[in-house]
Scaffold this motif. Structure first.
Motif, short mmCIF file in Angstrom:
data_model
loop_
_atom_site.label_atom_id
_atom_site.label_comp_id
_atom_site.label_asym_id
_atom_site.label_seq_id
_atom_site.Cartn_x
_atom_site.Cartn_y
_atom_site.Cartn_z
N CYS A 41 -76.67 56.44 42.49
CA CYS A 41 -75.80 55.90 41.43
C CYS A 41 -74.32 55.85 41.80
N SER A 42 -73.90 56.57 42.83
CA SER A 42 -72.48 56.57 43.22
C SER A 42 -72.35 56.07 44.66
N PRO A 43 -72.40 54.77 44.86
CA PRO A 43 -72.38 54.23 46.23
C PRO A 43 -71.09 54.54 46.98
N GLU A 44 -70.03 54.84 46.26
CA GLU A 44 -68.77 55.17 46.94
C GLU A 44 -68.90 56.42 47.80
N LYS A 45 -69.89 57.27 47.49
CA LYS A 45 -70.11 58.46 48.29
C LYS A 45 -70.91 58.18 49.56
N LEU A 46 -71.40 56.94 49.71
CA LEU A 46 -72.31 56.61 50.80
C LEU A 46 -71.66 55.75 51.86
N VAL A 47 -70.33 55.75 51.90
CA VAL A 47 -69.63 54.94 52.91
C VAL A 47 -70.08 55.38 54.31
N GLY A 48 -70.51 54.44 55.09
CA GLY A 48 -70.96 54.74 56.45
C GLY A 48 -72.45 54.96 56.58
N MET A 49 -73.18 54.92 55.47
CA MET A 49 -74.62 55.17 55.52
C MET A 49 -75.36 54.10 56.33
#
Length: 617
Positions: A41-49
């Motif tokens: 739900c929080s894609p901003e935490k997935l930068v670089g995934m």
């Protein structure tokens, strides 16, 4: 990005170092990471995934893990640590059967009544306080189907109550559509209110939840007390309801910090394996705070153990029932006793208007009420003199031994003799005349005798916070001659309607300083009460030069009044200085002859006196 890359690479390394009995393809990690990346739900935490997945896909390392459960634990720890979210979890469940969304079965009325009676607990407590416990928040569709029964069995019994305690300590499930449905019963029909926004990651859409204009049955209203009980087990939709009503200032939360769950959790199968990833796929964003209760939980307004929450809530409701009488009583006391009648009347009117507007609706304790009353009274009166407290103010008794008095006096007074025989005397509080009189000789011997023979004097009242004014006449008298009586001030007492004259005393302990020698008084914004009265008199009569800052503009010492039998006391100034020749110092303060910052007032005064004395030589 580096954090995510580190996560995937470290899992591979961890498997190679610690395990050697079984093998699993690294594609498992890639598939799991894709699920998180596409659904969290929080894609901003997935930068670089994305880059991390590509790196893992080209990695030929094989995870050597002894069993599926161990691998699941390792993967859970890795993903939770990487995203900093314990709601993410990897599990191995070969026998898992996906849950089927619950639907309301077509039950006959008598069975439906039995279901509702077991799932909803209702009681009317002493004092007409409603108690309602619901362990599952129904969705709007289900609520509409059984609405008539809900009205008859539950809501119509709650409506006549004077306050409601809504118990969500055990509520761990619910439907998103139930949020506006439930919240709307405690808001107005119009205008509609933006209650919450729910962002759904898989669909990349945001639903704006608004209060409902039409409801089945009547609303509970916006003014009757609403207390929500919470515990560490309060989860999901219940947290959202509590958070919305708290930030709308409609409910008081009592209990423990909630679980910090999610509005929506999905369990997604990893490829064709028996591994699953539990992912929060939607998140709540409150329009008032711009933040969320998810992960962190809802923090109660009154934090107590869950088992004590109900008793605490009852006390809060009982206090709120007393508040109107307390505020009305305070308004009457202020109108009848405040030193300045016009101000007292205005303050009383504004206080009652604030009561009607709901300014005191959310108090949670007597201390909270007293602090809120004091803050509001300070604001609407323009001063700090009217205060609420649980106990009447009292001065400590002065029953010390002579030796103790001497030590106390040495601490309370500061003296110095500067160049050109300029005396300096500082004291930070005035004492009561009857208490000072028995030790007057001690004060003269240990303080006054050190400065009385100087050629000029500086009185430092920059830190003088006031005290009783009964000793003012005596202290003023030291700076005037004994050959005639001087009217220092006229004091009007609102409670008696009498005006009394404050005059110089014909007899004093020790030697007078007299009316001829130069006198400078130092002031600051902290100079208050009796200190201001002394400065006011000496300036008005032209006996002293004032150097420093405008004083605080407080009041003569207040009297204490109990508000009915509430145990709440009001300190109300009832006396003011003569205003026949214009405004006195109360509320406005006393402007110095020479305005300078308080920190530099002493140097300024010394400069003035040294120049004056040098000119006389």
């Amino acid at each position: 990005m580096s954090k995510v890359v580190f996560f995937i690479v470290s899992l591979v390394a961890l498997g190679n170092v610690f395990f050697s009995q079984a093998t699993f393809s690294s594609n498992l990690m890639v598939d799991m990471a894709k699920i998180v990346m596409n659904n969290y739900c929080s894609p901003e935490k997935l930068v670089g995934m994305k880059e991390a997945i590509e790196a893992a896909s080209s990695n030929t390392e094989i995870l050597n893990i002894p069993d599926e459960e161990s691998l699941a634990r390792v993967l859970s720890a890795g993903v939770q640590g990487t995203v900093s979210d314990l709601r993410l979890e990897v599990t191995y469940e070969p026998d898992y059967v996906p849950a089927v969304p619950q639907t309301m079965p077509p039950l006959p009325p008598e069975q439906l009544v039995a279901v509702l009676q077991t799932s909803i607990k209702l009681d009317i407590l002493e004092g007409n306080i409603g108690y309602l416990r619901i362990d599952h928040i129904l969705g709007e569709e289900v609520a509409d189907k059984i609405g008539a029964l809900l009205l008859d069995l539950v809501w119509n019994k709650i409506l006549p109550t004077s306050a409601l305690i809504f118990d969500m300590r055990y509520t761990g499930s619910g439907d998103v559509s139930g949020i506006p449905y439930l919240v709307s019963y405690f808001t107005q029909a119009e205008p509609q209110i933006h209650i919450d926004s729910v962002y759904d990651r898989p669909s990349n859409t945001t639903a704006k939840l608004m209060s409902l204009s039409t409801l089945l049955g009547e609303r509970y209203g916006t003014t009757k007390p609403l207390i929500i009980l919470t515990s560490k087990n309060t989860k999901g939709i219940a947290e959202d309801v509590a958070y919305c009503l708290k930030n709308l200032k409609r409910a008081t939360i009592v209990g423990e910090k909630t679980a910090g769950g999610s509005v929506k959790i999905d369990k997604i199968k990893v490829g064709d394996t028996d591994f699953y990833v539990t992912v929060p796929t939607a998140k709540s964003i409150n329009p008032i705070t711009g933040s969320t209760w998810e992960v962190v939980g809802v923090i109660p307004d009154v934090e107590v153990n869950a088992e004590d929450a109900l008793a605490t809530a009852i006390k809060i409701v009982q206090l709120r029932a007393q508040v109107p009488a307390i505020i009305e009583g305070a308004a009457v006391l202020i109108a009848d006793n405040y030193a300045f009648e016009d101000i007292g009347t205005t303050v009383a009117i504004k206080l009652k208007a604030l009561l009607a507007s709901g300014a005191f609706n959310m108090v949670v304790s007597k201390t909270d009420l007293e602090m809120k009353m004091s803050a509001i009274l300070e604001y609407i009166s323009g001063g700090k003199s009217i205060k609420a407290s649980s106990t009447p103010p009292a001065l400590p008794p002065m029953n010390y031994s002579p030796e103790m008095y001497i030590d106390l006096i040495k601490v309370s007074f500061q003296t110095n003799i500067y160049e050109n025989n300029i005396g300096f005397l500082r004291f930070d509080m005035f004492g009561d005349f009857e208490e000072v009189k028995p030790i007057a000789q001690i004060i003269v011997e240990h303080v006054w005798s050190k400065v009385v023979d100087t050629d000029a004097m500086i009185l430092d009242l920059r830190n003088n916070i006031g005290g009783p004014t009964t000793a003012i006449a005596g202290f003023c008298s030291y700076f005037f001659d004994s050959d005639k009586e001087i009217v220092l001030d006229k004091l009007y007492d609102r409670t008696t309607g009498a005006t009394t004259e404050l005059v110089t005393l014909p007899e004093l302990t020790g030697t007078r300083y007299g009316s001829k020698k130069s006198l400078i008084i130092l002031t600051s914004r902290a100079t208050a009460g009796a200190g201001e009265e002394f400065v006011y008199i000496m300036k008005k009569l032209g006996r002293a030069m004032i150097v420093g800052e405008t004083t605080s503009g407080s009041s003569h010492p207040a009297k204490s009044f109990q508000i009915g039998e509430s145990g709440v006391f009001l300190s109300i100034p009832t006396v003011h200085s003569d205003t026949a020749a214009g405004p006195a110092w109360e509320g406005a303060g006393i402007a110095p002859h020479i305005p300078v910052p308080a920190a530099g007032a002493l140097d300024t005064a010394l400069g003035i006196l040294n120049k004056h004395i040098a000119g006389q030589k």
